[in-house]
Design a protein around this motif. Structure first.
Motif, PDB file in Angstrom:
ATOM      1  N   LEU A  59       0.844  -1.185   0.000  1.00  0.00           N
ATOM      2  CA  LEU A  59       0.000   0.000   0.000  1.00  0.00           C
ATOM      3  C   LEU A  59       0.882   1.238   0.000  1.00  0.00           C
ATOM      4  O   LEU A  59       1.848   1.324   0.770  1.00  0.00           O
ATOM      5  CB  LEU A  59      -0.917   0.018   1.225  1.00  0.00           C
ATOM      6  CG  LEU A  59      -2.126  -0.919   1.205  1.00  0.00           C
ATOM      7  CD1 LEU A  59      -2.901  -0.795   2.512  1.00  0.00           C
ATOM      8  CD2 LEU A  59      -3.046  -0.615   0.020  1.00  0.00           C
ATOM      9  N   LEU A  60       0.558   2.198  -0.871  1.00  0.00           N
ATOM     10  CA  LEU A  60       1.298   3.446  -0.970  1.00  0.00           C
ATOM     11  C   LEU A  60       0.408   4.598  -0.539  1.00  0.00           C
ATOM     12  O   LEU A  60      -0.819   4.513  -0.605  1.00  0.00           O
ATOM     13  CB  LEU A  60       1.761   3.679  -2.413  1.00  0.00           C
ATOM     14  CG  LEU A  60       2.457   2.526  -3.126  1.00  0.00           C
ATOM     15  CD1 LEU A  60       2.835   2.947  -4.549  1.00  0.00           C
ATOM     16  CD2 LEU A  60       3.691   2.063  -2.360  1.00  0.00           C
ATOM     17  N   ASP A  61       1.038   5.677  -0.113  1.00  0.00           N
ATOM     18  CA  ASP A  61       0.301   6.879   0.283  1.00  0.00           C
ATOM     19  C   ASP A  61       0.182   7.827  -0.903  1.00  0.00           C
ATOM     20  O   ASP A  61       1.179   8.159  -1.559  1.00  0.00           O
ATOM     21  CB  ASP A  61       1.023   7.590   1.428  1.00  0.00           C
ATOM     22  CG  ASP A  61       1.054   6.750   2.701  1.00  0.00           C
ATOM     23  OD1 ASP A  61       0.138   5.928   2.885  1.00  0.00           O
ATOM     24  OD2 ASP A  61       2.003   6.907   3.491  1.00  0.00           O
ATOM     25  N   LEU A  62      -1.047   8.286  -1.185  1.00  0.00           N
ATOM     26  CA  LEU A  62      -1.331   9.280  -2.209  1.00  0.00           C
ATOM     27  C   LEU A  62      -1.761  10.582  -1.531  1.00  0.00           C
ATOM     28  O   LEU A  62      -1.945  10.616  -0.305  1.00  0.00           O
ATOM     29  CB  LEU A  62      -2.445   8.787  -3.133  1.00  0.00           C
ATOM     30  CG  LEU A  62      -2.163   7.547  -3.987  1.00  0.00           C
ATOM     31  CD1 LEU A  62      -3.370   7.226  -4.865  1.00  0.00           C
ATOM     32  CD2 LEU A  62      -0.910   7.724  -4.838  1.00  0.00           C
ATOM     33  N   PRO A  63      -1.938  11.672  -2.282  1.00  0.00           N
ATOM     34  CA  PRO A  63      -2.417  12.917  -1.665  1.00  0.00           C
ATOM     35  C   PRO A  63      -3.810  12.750  -1.052  1.00  0.00           C
ATOM     36  O   PRO A  63      -4.550  11.826  -1.389  1.00  0.00           O
ATOM     37  CB  PRO A  63      -2.466  13.894  -2.852  1.00  0.00           C
ATOM     38  CG  PRO A  63      -1.605  13.300  -3.899  1.00  0.00           C
ATOM     39  CD  PRO A  63      -1.655  11.820  -3.714  1.00  0.00           C
ATOM     40  N   ALA A 180      11.919  14.239 -13.471  1.00  0.00           N
ATOM     41  CA  ALA A 180      12.797  15.098 -12.683  1.00  0.00           C
ATOM     42  C   ALA A 180      12.126  15.575 -11.399  1.00  0.00           C
ATOM     43  O   ALA A 180      12.752  16.303 -10.614  1.00  0.00           O
ATOM     44  CB  ALA A 180      13.225  16.297 -13.522  1.00  0.00           C
ATOM     45  N   ASP A 181      10.883  15.168 -11.192  1.00  0.00           N
ATOM     46  CA  ASP A 181      10.104  15.656 -10.046  1.00  0.00           C
ATOM     47  C   ASP A 181       9.772  14.508  -9.090  1.00  0.00           C
ATOM     48  O   ASP A 181       8.641  14.364  -8.635  1.00  0.00           O
ATOM     49  CB  ASP A 181       8.822  16.317 -10.562  1.00  0.00           C
ATOM     50  CG  ASP A 181       8.181  17.229  -9.525  1.00  0.00           C
ATOM     51  OD1 ASP A 181       8.830  17.521  -8.507  1.00  0.00           O
ATOM     52  OD2 ASP A 181       7.021  17.643  -9.737  1.00  0.00           O
ATOM     53  N   ARG A 182      10.770  13.692  -8.794  1.00  0.00           N
ATOM     54  CA  ARG A 182      10.541  12.505  -7.965  1.00  0.00           C
ATOM     55  C   ARG A 182      10.464  12.809  -6.471  1.00  0.00           C
ATOM     56  O   ARG A 182       9.828  12.069  -5.716  1.00  0.00           O
ATOM     57  CB  ARG A 182      11.667  11.479  -8.188  1.00  0.00           C
ATOM     58  CG  ARG A 182      11.721  10.914  -9.594  1.00  0.00           C
ATOM     59  CD  ARG A 182      12.906   9.968  -9.750  1.00  0.00           C
ATOM     60  NE  ARG A 182      13.018   9.427 -11.086  1.00  0.00           N
ATOM     61  CZ  ARG A 182      12.432   8.321 -11.516  1.00  0.00           C
ATOM     62  NH1 ARG A 182      11.679   7.620 -10.676  1.00  0.00           N
ATOM     63  NH2 ARG A 182      12.595   7.905 -12.752  1.00  0.00           N
ATOM     64  N   GLU A 183      11.134  13.855  -6.025  1.00  0.00           N
ATOM     65  CA  GLU A 183      11.241  14.118  -4.593  1.00  0.00           C
ATOM     66  C   GLU A 183      10.114  14.999  -4.093  1.00  0.00           C
ATOM     67  O   GLU A 183       9.658  15.903  -4.802  1.00  0.00           O
ATOM     68  CB  GLU A 183      12.589  14.784  -4.292  1.00  0.00           C
ATOM     69  CG  GLU A 183      13.807  13.964  -4.684  1.00  0.00           C
ATOM     70  CD  GLU A 183      13.879  12.640  -3.935  1.00  0.00           C
ATOM     71  OE1 GLU A 183      13.504  12.612  -2.742  1.00  0.00           O
ATOM     72  OE2 GLU A 183      14.310  11.639  -4.535  1.00  0.00           O
ATOM     73  N   GLY A 184       9.656  14.713  -2.866  1.00  0.00           N
ATOM     74  CA  GLY A 184       8.632  15.539  -2.261  1.00  0.00           C
ATOM     75  C   GLY A 184       7.489  14.726  -1.694  1.00  0.00           C
ATOM     76  O   GLY A 184       7.496  13.487  -1.719  1.00  0.00           O
ATOM     77  N   ALA A 185       6.507  15.424  -1.189  1.00  0.00           N
ATOM     78  CA  ALA A 185       5.328  14.789  -0.605  1.00  0.00           C
ATOM     79  C   ALA A 185       4.438  14.221  -1.708  1.00  0.00           C
ATOM     80  O   ALA A 185       4.568  14.583  -2.877  1.00  0.00           O
ATOM     81  CB  ALA A 185       4.559  15.810   0.225  1.00  0.00           C
ATOM     82  N   PRO A 186       3.509  13.316  -1.347  1.00  0.00           N
ATOM     83  CA  PRO A 186       2.578  12.782  -2.353  1.00  0.00           C
ATOM     84  C   PRO A 186       1.838  13.893  -3.085  1.00  0.00           C
ATOM     85  O   PRO A 186       1.357  14.844  -2.468  1.00  0.00           O
ATOM     86  CB  PRO A 186       1.623  11.923  -1.517  1.00  0.00           C
ATOM     87  CG  PRO A 186       2.450  11.486  -0.352  1.00  0.00           C
ATOM     88  CD  PRO A 186       3.343  12.653  -0.030  1.00  0.00           C
ATOM     89  N   GLU A 187       1.754  13.751  -4.420  1.00  0.00           N
ATOM     90  CA  GLU A 187       1.158  14.818  -5.232  1.00  0.00           C
ATOM     91  C   GLU A 187       0.706  14.247  -6.579  1.00  0.00           C
ATOM     92  O   GLU A 187       1.344  13.351  -7.134  1.00  0.00           O
ATOM     93  CB  GLU A 187       2.187  15.923  -5.471  1.00  0.00           C
ATOM     94  CG  GLU A 187       1.660  17.109  -6.255  1.00  0.00           C
ATOM     95  CD  GLU A 187       2.740  18.156  -6.502  1.00  0.00           C
ATOM     96  OE1 GLU A 187       2.470  19.092  -7.284  1.00  0.00           O
ATOM     97  OE2 GLU A 187       3.846  18.042  -5.921  1.00  0.00           O
ATOM     98  N   LEU A 188      -0.403  14.773  -7.094  1.00  0.00           N
ATOM     99  CA  LEU A 188      -0.839  14.454  -8.445  1.00  0.00           C
ATOM    100  C   LEU A 188      -0.004  15.273  -9.419  1.00  0.00           C
ATOM    101  O   LEU A 188      -0.013  16.499  -9.384  1.00  0.00           O
ATOM    102  CB  LEU A 188      -2.325  14.779  -8.622  1.00  0.00           C
ATOM    103  CG  LEU A 188      -2.883  14.639 -10.045  1.00  0.00           C
ATOM    104  CD1 LEU A 188      -2.810  13.194 -10.526  1.00  0.00           C
ATOM    105  CD2 LEU A 188      -4.326  15.149 -10.112  1.00  0.00           C
TER     106      LEU A 188
END
Length: 345
Positions: A59-63, A180-188
């Motif tokens: 299970l993964l966390d999404l926004p 190039a936008d792999r890092e950070g909090a869960p986001e669409l």
């Protein structure tokens, strides 16, 4: 009316697209609404969650507190950000199904990260066309990361070179920006295609009508009303009833007033030939159980042949599971859209 038409419009304020062939609704897509699950093709930056022991996934966390289910957990690090793409519509109350194999898909081109190389649709066979497409691809992908692959779709045949180049370049730029936008909090990061984009990207027709009166011009709303009716007329007096439940889609076939010896087989084959279209225009998928009209067991192979031929274009999205002990026939179809009855509530 002979020929094919793509009509774009709105129903109850939601974008919708209809594909009509020879006067019959062949496909229909409508926006699912704000509270619907993420559309297939949506790309998220997710966060590694907990492993599901015994299920071969995680299970993964999404926004917004949502969860995703990823089949396979090799190399998964709890809490680490990762890019995933929605594969099909999530059932109510279940996690969003995702994959780490991303695809950036447009009308002419598909960019495939971590699947390098150039592939051209097998439907394009002309040697000159293949050489031209190969050169266009090489020119547009020059300097790209060697891990990016490219698929040129069948729509490239006969298309203007500048349109193909523009499409490849747009998908490449999108892929590079997302990767190039792999890092950070869960986001669409990328929304799934809406009905108008799906129509432009995946359908082909003689006429493309995006005028304000497109639906009225081609009687789309009346066709949609018919698709909302459980009853599906077949040949002669025969008919089928297609009714979704929470667990499955039930299809009941009957011969009407036809009591001839071959009535059951005729009705069942008519259903087999029309079933893929009926499921498409109604947006139905999942487990589908066919309660067929009575026919001798010796005729089952003929019915299966017709059903297999009808679903050929769906490829791996459809599995013909076979007969149950009670004589039902079961089909499994990948959920790629919301049922129109739910979307139009």
């Amino acid at each position: 009316m002979k020929g094919s038409v793509i009509a774009l419009g709105e129903i109850d304020g939601k974008r919708a697209a209809a594909l009509i062939r020879d006067g019959k609704l062949d496909d229909f897509v409508v926006e699912a609404g704000e509270n619907a699950p993420p559309a297939p093709g949506s790309i998220f930056r997710a966060k590694g969650g907990r492993l599901l022991k015994g299920m071969g996934g995680a299970l993964l966390d999404l926004p917004n507190g949502e969860s995703a289910y990823l089949r396979g957990s090799k190399g998964l690090k709890p809490g680490a950000p990762m890019l995933v793409q929605v594969t099909h519509i999530a059932e109510e109350g279940k996690a969003v199904p995702v994959t780490t194999r991303l695809l950036f898909k447009s009308k002419y081109a598909i960019i495939t990260p971590d699947a390098p190389g150039l592939n051209i649709s097998r439907q394009i066979t002309g040697e000159d066309a293949l050489i031209i497409l190969h050169d266009l691809a090489a020119e547009t992908m020059e300097g790209a990361d060697e891990t990016l692959g490219l698929i040129l779709r069948s729509a490239c045949e006969g298309a203007k070179p500048e349109d193909i180049i523009e499409d490849i370049a747009a998908m490449r730029a999108l892929a590079e920006a997302v990767l190039a936008d792999r890092e950070g909090a869960p986001e669409l990061l990328v929304d799934g295609a809406d009905p108008w984009e799906i129509a432009w990207r995946d359908w082909d027709a003689d006429v493309f009508d995006d005028s304000e009166d497109a639906f009225a011009n081609h009687g789309v709303e009346e066709m949609v009303d018919a698709a909302l009716d459980p009853r599906c007329p077949l040949t002669g007096p025969a008919s089928a009833y297609i009714e979704p439940t929470r667990a499955l889609v039930a299809v009941d076939v009957n011969t009407g007033g036809d009591f001839s010896p071959a009535a059951g087989l005729k009705a069942n084959i008519a259903l087999a030939r029309d079933l893929p279209r009926q499921l498409r225009i109604r947006g139905l998928a999942g487990q589908i159980t066919l309660d067929l009209a009575p026919m001798p067991k010796k005729d089952r192979r003929q019915f299966e042949h017709s059903l297999r031929a009808a679903f050929k274009a769906d490829g791996k999205d459809v599995v013909l599971a076979g007969w149950t002990p009670l004589g039902m026939f079961e089909v499994q179809k990948k959920r790629t859209r919301m049922p129109i009855a739910e979307a139009l509530k």
